[in-house]
Design an enzyme around this catalytic site. Structure first.
Site, mmCIF file in Angstrom:
data_model
loop_
_atom_site.group_PDB
_atom_site.id
_atom_site.type_symbol
_atom_site.label_atom_id
_atom_site.label_comp_id
_atom_site.label_asym_id
_atom_site.label_seq_id
_atom_site.Cartn_x
_atom_site.Cartn_y
_atom_site.Cartn_z
ATOM 1 N N CYS A 115 0.866 -1.171 0.000
ATOM 2 C CA CYS A 115 0.000 0.000 0.000
ATOM 3 C C CYS A 115 0.908 1.228 0.000
ATOM 4 O O CYS A 115 1.781 1.335 0.855
ATOM 5 C CB CYS A 115 -0.861 -0.041 1.261
ATOM 6 S SG CYS A 115 -1.453 1.589 1.764
ATOM 7 N N ASN A 149 10.760 0.462 -8.577
ATOM 8 C CA ASN A 149 10.743 0.046 -9.977
ATOM 9 C C ASN A 149 9.389 0.375 -10.580
ATOM 10 O O ASN A 149 8.362 -0.021 -10.035
ATOM 11 C CB ASN A 149 10.995 -1.456 -10.131
ATOM 12 C CG ASN A 149 11.201 -1.856 -11.579
ATOM 13 O OD1 ASN A 149 12.184 -1.439 -12.192
ATOM 14 N ND2 ASN A 149 10.276 -2.605 -12.135
ATOM 15 N N GLU A 150 9.410 1.111 -11.664
ATOM 16 C CA GLU A 150 8.161 1.443 -12.367
ATOM 17 C C GLU A 150 7.008 1.694 -11.401
ATOM 18 O O GLU A 150 6.001 0.970 -11.397
ATOM 19 C CB GLU A 150 7.794 0.337 -13.359
ATOM 20 C CG GLU A 150 8.687 0.320 -14.574
ATOM 21 C CD GLU A 150 8.155 -0.577 -15.691
ATOM 22 O OE1 GLU A 150 7.222 -1.360 -15.454
ATOM 23 O OE2 GLU A 150 8.673 -0.486 -16.819
ATOM 24 N N CYS A 158 -4.495 2.431 -3.624
ATOM 25 C CA CYS A 158 -4.925 1.491 -2.603
ATOM 26 C C CYS A 158 -6.079 2.134 -1.849
ATOM 27 O O CYS A 158 -6.056 3.332 -1.577
ATOM 28 C CB CYS A 158 -3.764 1.181 -1.668
ATOM 29 S SG CYS A 158 -4.277 0.247 -0.214
ATOM 30 N N CYS A 160 -7.393 1.073 1.161
ATOM 31 C CA CYS A 160 -7.470 0.589 2.543
ATOM 32 C C CYS A 160 -7.693 1.756 3.517
ATOM 33 O O CYS A 160 -7.570 2.916 3.136
ATOM 34 C CB CYS A 160 -6.196 -0.188 2.891
ATOM 35 S SG CYS A 160 -4.806 0.867 3.327
ATOM 36 N N GLU A 305 14.990 0.527 -19.829
ATOM 37 C CA GLU A 305 14.491 -0.804 -20.188
ATOM 38 C C GLU A 305 13.896 -0.756 -21.578
ATOM 39 O O GLU A 305 13.169 0.189 -21.918
ATOM 40 C CB GLU A 305 13.362 -1.263 -19.251
ATOM 41 C CG GLU A 305 13.782 -1.787 -17.913
ATOM 42 C CD GLU A 305 12.561 -2.308 -17.137
ATOM 43 O OE1 GLU A 305 11.613 -2.818 -17.776
ATOM 44 O OE2 GLU A 305 12.562 -2.165 -15.914
ATOM 45 N N TRP A 313 3.991 -9.935 -21.827
ATOM 46 C CA TRP A 313 2.789 -9.497 -21.121
ATOM 47 C C TRP A 313 1.664 -9.020 -22.041
ATOM 48 O O TRP A 313 0.658 -8.532 -21.572
ATOM 49 C CB TRP A 313 3.136 -8.420 -20.091
ATOM 50 C CG TRP A 313 4.171 -7.438 -20.549
ATOM 51 C CD1 TRP A 313 5.519 -7.478 -20.260
ATOM 52 C CD2 TRP A 313 3.984 -6.276 -21.379
ATOM 53 N NE1 TRP A 313 6.177 -6.428 -20.855
ATOM 54 C CE2 TRP A 313 5.270 -5.670 -21.544
ATOM 55 C CE3 TRP A 313 2.882 -5.686 -22.006
ATOM 56 C CZ2 TRP A 313 5.458 -4.506 -22.298
ATOM 57 C CZ3 TRP A 313 3.073 -4.532 -22.754
ATOM 58 C CH2 TRP A 313 4.352 -3.966 -22.890
ATOM 59 N N GLU A 353 8.255 -14.192 -16.521
ATOM 60 C CA GLU A 353 8.961 -13.564 -17.640
ATOM 61 C C GLU A 353 9.928 -14.514 -18.345
ATOM 62 O O GLU A 353 10.852 -14.080 -19.022
ATOM 63 C CB GLU A 353 9.660 -12.295 -17.142
ATOM 64 C CG GLU A 353 8.596 -11.324 -16.641
ATOM 65 C CD GLU A 353 9.122 -9.982 -16.193
ATOM 66 O OE1 GLU A 353 8.539 -8.964 -16.597
ATOM 67 O OE2 GLU A 353 10.099 -9.967 -15.438
ATOM 68 N N LYS A 354 9.650 -15.819 -18.200
ATOM 69 C CA LYS A 354 10.581 -16.781 -18.808
ATOM 70 C C LYS A 354 10.542 -16.743 -20.332
ATOM 71 O O LYS A 354 11.483 -17.174 -20.983
ATOM 72 C CB LYS A 354 10.339 -18.196 -18.285
ATOM 73 C CG LYS A 354 8.942 -18.744 -18.472
ATOM 74 C CD LYS A 354 8.828 -20.109 -17.790
ATOM 75 C CE LYS A 354 7.409 -20.639 -17.793
ATOM 76 N NZ LYS A 354 6.455 -19.780 -17.034
ATOM 77 N N PHE A 355 9.451 -16.209 -20.900
ATOM 78 C CA PHE A 355 9.397 -16.103 -22.359
ATOM 79 C C PHE A 355 9.693 -14.691 -22.863
ATOM 80 O O PHE A 355 9.578 -14.410 -24.052
ATOM 81 C CB PHE A 355 8.041 -16.593 -22.884
ATOM 82 C CG PHE A 355 7.802 -18.042 -22.550
ATOM 83 C CD1 PHE A 355 8.700 -19.021 -22.977
ATOM 84 C CD2 PHE A 355 6.724 -18.425 -21.773
ATOM 85 C CE1 PHE A 355 8.510 -20.358 -22.658
ATOM 86 C CE2 PHE A 355 6.521 -19.758 -21.446
ATOM 87 C CZ PHE A 355 7.419 -20.734 -21.887
HETATM 88 C C1 GAL Z 1 8.862 -3.710 -16.902
HETATM 89 C C2 GAL Z 1 9.483 -4.031 -15.557
HETATM 90 C C3 GAL Z 1 10.540 -5.111 -15.671
HETATM 91 C C4 GAL Z 1 10.064 -6.230 -16.542
HETATM 92 C C5 GAL Z 1 9.691 -5.666 -17.894
HETATM 93 C C6 GAL Z 1 9.257 -6.717 -18.888
HETATM 94 O O1 GAL Z 1 7.571 -3.235 -16.745
HETATM 95 O O2 GAL Z 1 10.046 -2.896 -14.971
HETATM 96 O O3 GAL Z 1 10.861 -5.574 -14.374
HETATM 97 O O4 GAL Z 1 8.968 -6.840 -15.939
HETATM 98 O O5 GAL Z 1 8.633 -4.773 -17.740
HETATM 99 O O6 GAL Z 1 8.862 -6.152 -20.099
HETATM 100 ZN ZN ZN Z 2 -3.650 1.397 1.507
#
Ligand code: GAL
Ligand code: ZN
Length: 648
Positions: A115, A149-150, A158, A160, A305, A313, A353-355
């Site tokens: 949160c 991170n991001e 959140c 709550c 990145e 995803w 994220e193996k692929f």
């Molecule tokens: C970003 C994230 C990374 C990884 C990546 C995969 O959103 O910061 O950790 O998940 O996507 O595309």
């Molecule tokens: Zn909260």
């Protein structure tokens, strides 16, 4: 001075050594050095391995990783490891897990399971950041700090009780009295009059539409609440390592966070960008977000990145065909990035994220992916003189987060079809196609450096913001549905365009959203989605609506140097082209991108056919060393980076 103390361009990626046995690390370091990697992002999700039990630290493995990188000439973009709080902390304090708008508490087992308002999470995140700075602050490999991170990737908000209390504190600070809140939120509508701040809750799922002013403040609050977390960690790092630059990786043009505010709190702007290889316009969309990154702190930034090939995803994760990874990497440099970093170094063996593609694929060094990694490393060394240089734009697009939030509020607008990113792109794309450099600016900024300023939409416009636009002497374009509300989402007296009325010389009598598929003709082409019933008040008509209920009424108007567009044209070119006089452009075939950065010209062929280009200047192609002048042919998905002769 570059973004970090590392000379030239940065090259590398996220490195997750804790997912691999230690024997693999030596190979990683060797291969990184072979590819010319000079920076790795480490420890982003390492908290549960660095502190497996409360107060019991295990830094040994990370010490060895960072030492090993350093021995191979690789610097660390070192994370504070706070992006996933460890299970022991979550089980001790289950109340720190985020709750969604339906009141469901989300489980551990993914990432960002906190949160944003949790004092427990904050206390421990700051402790972790402090521990990292104490441990590694003096390490010669430390080049920059990577906080969290991001932010907002998974957890933007959140609902709550702790978050509710935080929201109320934030509201008290903004409005001082509950009377102030009632006035701003217009609580006389639908019987929502509050008599104490204690009665106010976050906009959880309710029987019907929630008060849009409440939702708007919630958006502001959520961006601020996460920023508080970032700032708390930053303060902890600053106290120990005052000279190490601090960033957090942005997510391109993200709806949830006001990046103008966020960037001001950073030492350097970094971005994660994942253009979809399956979308033929993705290079234009990503160019817009790169230009935003360059504009946020008005200078170089870092692509922290990107994907070497497929992501993991999307519904369907299309790979990058040969040449595209290189082209997209060079594109980021063209738009001001001082490096190219990837997610991730070694392709994962397990997990969600193996692929996802990586610089070193499952198949190892015999793959095309690895060959591409090596080749890009070599290209980046050839391009190192590009680092640190800037772009001068003569055109600016206005972008404001609160206005965006208010525009896209659900359930209370004349039309839900106005999406800010699309409205920005409608103007950005034709500018981009003409090789015209574009900055993004927040409203209220001094606009005098620009020849042409376009506000594709400024639904929310305060009197002060209107003053900044009035003070601007250059060519101005204001798109439809602008100047409608004030900072509390209350309609300006007399209606749109409110405080922009004098400047634009018009009044909007009625919004005229068009049903899906309906077309409204105008003297400057067809419009869809949106039109307006406009009355002239000093402006002259540039184009009229033709046919339909608005027949003969003004569609596009001008007063002095200010153009107003009371509809959404399919193609803005007829309005734009006459406004481009004297603005630097580079003529290239469709699908070829031309970008000036400092003394260099990037020419990027995003098509799958060879393209003829006439060079505006002679120069040396840094990628091949060839001296070029006159007409050249760009191979499919190929690029030229020209050092312009006589330019510095
Ligand atoms: C970003 C994230 C990374 C990884 C990546 C995969 O959103 O910061 O950790 O998940 O996507 O595309
Ligand atoms: Zn909260």
């Amino acid at each position: 001075m570059g973004l970090t103390r590392i000379p030239g361009l940065l090259f590398g990626g996220d490195y997750n050594p804790e997912q691999w046995p230690e024997e693999v690390w030596a190979e990683d370091a060797r291969l990184m050095a072979e590819a010319g990697v000079n920076m790795a992002t480490v420890a982003v999700f390492s908290w549960s391995r660095l502190e497996p039990e409360r107060g019991v630290y295990d830094f040994g493995w990370l010490d060895r990783v960072i030492d090993l990188l350093h021995e191979h000439g690789i610097a660390a973009d070192l994370a504070t490891a706070t992006a996933t709080p460890p299970p022991w902390l979550v089980r001790e304090h289950p109340e720190m897990l985020p709750v969604n708008a339906d009141g469901v508490r989300l489980e551990f087992g993914s990432r960002q399971g906190y949160c944003p308002s949790s004092p427990v999470y904050r206390e421990h995140a700051v402790r972790m950041a402090t521990a990292m700075a104490e441990r590694y602050g003096d390490h010669p490999a430390l080049a920059m700090w990577h906080i969290g991170n991001e932010y907002a990737d998974h957890t933007l908000e959140c609902f709550c009780p702790e978050s509710a209390a935080h929201f109320r504190r934030w509201l008290e600070e903004r409005y001082a009295t509950v009377g102030g809140l009632n006035a701003a939120w217009g609580t006389s509508c639908w019987g929502q009059h509050y008599t104490s701040f204690g009665q106010v809750e976050p906009p959880r799922t309710a029987p019907g539409p929630v008060n849009p002013a409440q939702v708007l403040d919630w958006r502001r609050f959520c961006s601020d609440a996460l920023l508080e977390l970032f700032l708390a960690e930053k303060a902890a790092l600053r106290a120990i390592t005052p000279d190490v630059p601090v960033t957090t990786n942005f997510m391109s043009i993200l709806h949830g966070l006001d990046y103008w505010k966020w960037a001001a709190a950073e030492d350097l702007v970094s971005d994660d960008a994942y253009p979809d290889p399956a979308d033929p316009t993705s290079h234009v969309q990503v160019a817009l977000s790169y230009d935003l990154m360059r504009s946020l702190r008005q200078g170089p930034w870092l692509l922290l990145e990107s994907a070497p090939s497929a992501v993991s995803w999307r519904e369907v994760n299309v790979p990058k065909p040969p040449g595209m990874m290189r082209l997209h990497s060079l594109q980021a440099l063209a738009h001001g990035s001082d490096g190219v970093m990837f997610f991730q170094w070694r392709q994962a063996k397990y997990g969600p994220e193996k692929f996802h593609s990586a610089m070193l694929p499952h198949g190892g060094t015999r793959t095309r992916g690895w060959r591409d990694t090596l080749a890009l490393g070599a290209d980046l060394r050839r391009l190192s003189e590009v680092a640190g240089s800037d772009t001068r734009a003569q055109v600016a697009l206005v972008l404001d987060w609160p206005s965006w939030w208010a525009l896209e509020a659900p359930e209370s607008m004349p039309s839900n079809r106005l999406r800010l990113k699309e409205l920005l792109l409608a103007w950005y794309a034709p500018l981009h196609a003409r090789g015209i450099a574009v900055d993004l600016v927040p409203p209220g900024r001094d606009l005098s450096p620009y020849e042409l300023v376009i506000a594709p939409n400024l639904y929310m416009c305060t009197a002060e913001q209107a003053k900044a636009l009035e003070a601007y002497q250059g060519r101005l374009v204001v798109g439809p549905f602008s100047g409608v509300v004030d900072e509390s989402d209350q309609v300006h007296e007399g209606g749109a365009p409110g405080p922009l009325g004098d400047l634009l010389g018009i009044a909007v009598e009625e919004f005229w959203p068009l049903a899906d598929g309906d077309v409204q003709r105008t003297g400057l082409g067809e419009a869809r989605t949106w039109a307006e019933w406009i009355r002239l008040e000093g402006a002259e008509p540039v184009a009229l609506f033709e046919g339909g209920d608005l027949d003969g009424l003004p569609a596009v108007t001008r007063k002095g140097a200010a153009t107003y567009i009371g509809c959404l044209l399919d193609d803005v070119t007829p309005v734009l082209e006459p406004l481009l006089d004297g603005i630097d452009r580079i003529d290239v075939p469709q699908g070829v991108e031309a970008v000036r950065r400092g003394g260099h010209l990037f020419l990027l062929n995003h098509t799958t056919a060879p393209q003829p280009v006439t060079l505006p200047h002679p120069g040396t192609d840094l990628l091949t060393g060839a001296e070029l002048r006159g007409g050249i042919e760009l191979a499919p998905r190929d690029a030229v980076v020209l050092r312009i002769e006589g330019d510095k």
